[in-house]
Enzyme design. Structure first.
Site, mmCIF file in Angstrom:
data_model
loop_
_atom_site.group_PDB
_atom_site.id
_atom_site.type_symbol
_atom_site.label_atom_id
_atom_site.label_comp_id
_atom_site.label_asym_id
_atom_site.label_seq_id
_atom_site.Cartn_x
_atom_site.Cartn_y
_atom_site.Cartn_z
ATOM 1 N N ARG A 113 0.051 2.614 -11.537
ATOM 2 C CA ARG A 113 1.026 1.921 -10.712
ATOM 3 C C ARG A 113 2.411 2.555 -10.866
ATOM 4 N NH1 ARG A 113 -3.060 0.657 -9.165
ATOM 5 N NH2 ARG A 113 -3.954 -1.418 -8.820
ATOM 6 N N CYS B 210 0.443 1.946 -5.750
ATOM 7 C CA CYS B 210 -0.479 2.812 -6.485
ATOM 8 C C CYS B 210 0.074 4.233 -6.629
ATOM 9 C CB CYS B 210 -1.824 2.876 -5.768
ATOM 10 S SG CYS B 210 -2.684 1.303 -5.685
ATOM 11 N N HIS C 280 0.836 -1.203 0.000
ATOM 12 C CA HIS C 280 0.000 0.000 0.000
ATOM 13 C C HIS C 280 0.872 1.255 0.000
ATOM 14 C CE1 HIS C 280 -4.008 -1.492 0.195
ATOM 15 N NE2 HIS C 280 -3.857 -2.138 1.333
#
Length: 271
Positions: free
Chosen positions: A258, A249, A175
């Site tokens: 990405r 991300c 993340h």
């Protein structure tokens, strides 16, 4: 002089309007508070919870490995006549071919004594990722599911890519925002920055080689054995090697694109 007459119906309409305005205002305030609490939960609480859990897992892995190492040290050494050649992979890396019949859950070579990586416990974290420039140290677990891996603040290993130290591409996701956000600042990594992957038996050191600032979320080329963007073919590699790929991300607080960082294996040492 005429005295204005206020009809009861007019009064009722005005009272109704006031009640509607008051109710609407209360609703808006309530919704605002709920949204604020949601943002606080996502940005602050999930980070705190995931980071604490990831730190506990790192400490647990270190204790487990240290205990198993102490047990090995306590075992009596075999007699010279009974000793067998060691199976530890030498520091000089020799290319190995990938078995195309290997299942995606068990990447080729994962159980081989020459891989330098023990068979992972697929139900929990099995390695530790350390990035000194970012002061980052997080567990690595198998898979990239949110609930089972990424939301715990772990780096998730793309099933089907190689394991640490193996020829091919050891690819990880993490993340960038919320849930520990371990990969939030990987855009700050520069060529030659080191990244370590520690397993029960060895520590593998990779050096950052290149960054792809943005590509599509479906660009599977970046995690192939020879990583090369299928969307932006000028980014990536053409020759087999020992690669590390980090993906997250971008832009921040979105999942539209990405960001990719690639590294190459430069050394291995026994743990």
């Amino acid at each position: 002089m005429r005295v204005p007459v206020v009809r009861h119906g007019t009064r009722r309409r005005r009272a109704l309007v006031r009640r509607l305005l008051w109710t609407g205002g209360e609703t808006l305030v309530t919704v605002g508070v709920v949204l604020l609490l949601f943002v606080v939960h996502q940005v602050w609480w999930t980070n705190r919870e995931a980071r604490e859990g990831a730190e506990r897992e790192v400490r647990a892995l270190e204790r487990e490995w240290d205990d198993s190492g102490a047990e090995r040290d306590a075992e009596p050494a075999p007699s010279p006549t009974a000793m067998e050649p060691t199976a530890m992979e030498p520091t000089a890396i020799e290319p190995r071919t990938t078995d195309p019949s290997a299942s995606p859950e068990r990447p080729a070579g994962a159980d081989s004594p020459r891989s330098g990586s023990p068979r992972p416990d697929w139900s929990r974290a099995y390695a530790i990722l350390t990035i000194p420039r970012l002061d980052l140290r997080v567990p690595v677990a198998e898979g990239t599911s949110k609930g089972g891996v990424l939301n715990k603040g772990y780096a998730g290993h793309y099933t089907g890519t190689q394991q640490p130290g193996q020829a091919g591409n050891f690819a990880l996701a993490g993340h960038r925002n919320t849930h520990g956000e371990p990969f939030r600042y990987i855009n700050r990594l520069r060529p030659k920055d080191t990244i370590e992957v520690e397993t029960r038996s060895a520590v593998y050191t990779y050096a950052v080689d290149a960054t792809l600032p943005q590509t599509s979320a479906g660009d599977g080329g970046v995690i192939r054995p020879v990583p090369r963007s299928a969307v932006r073919p000028a980014h990536g590699y053409t020759d087999p090697g020992y690669y590390l790929t980090l993906t997250t991300c971008t832009p921040e607080y979105t999942s539209k694109y990405r960001l990719v960082v690639w590294g190459k294996l430069i050394s291995m040492r026994p743990r």
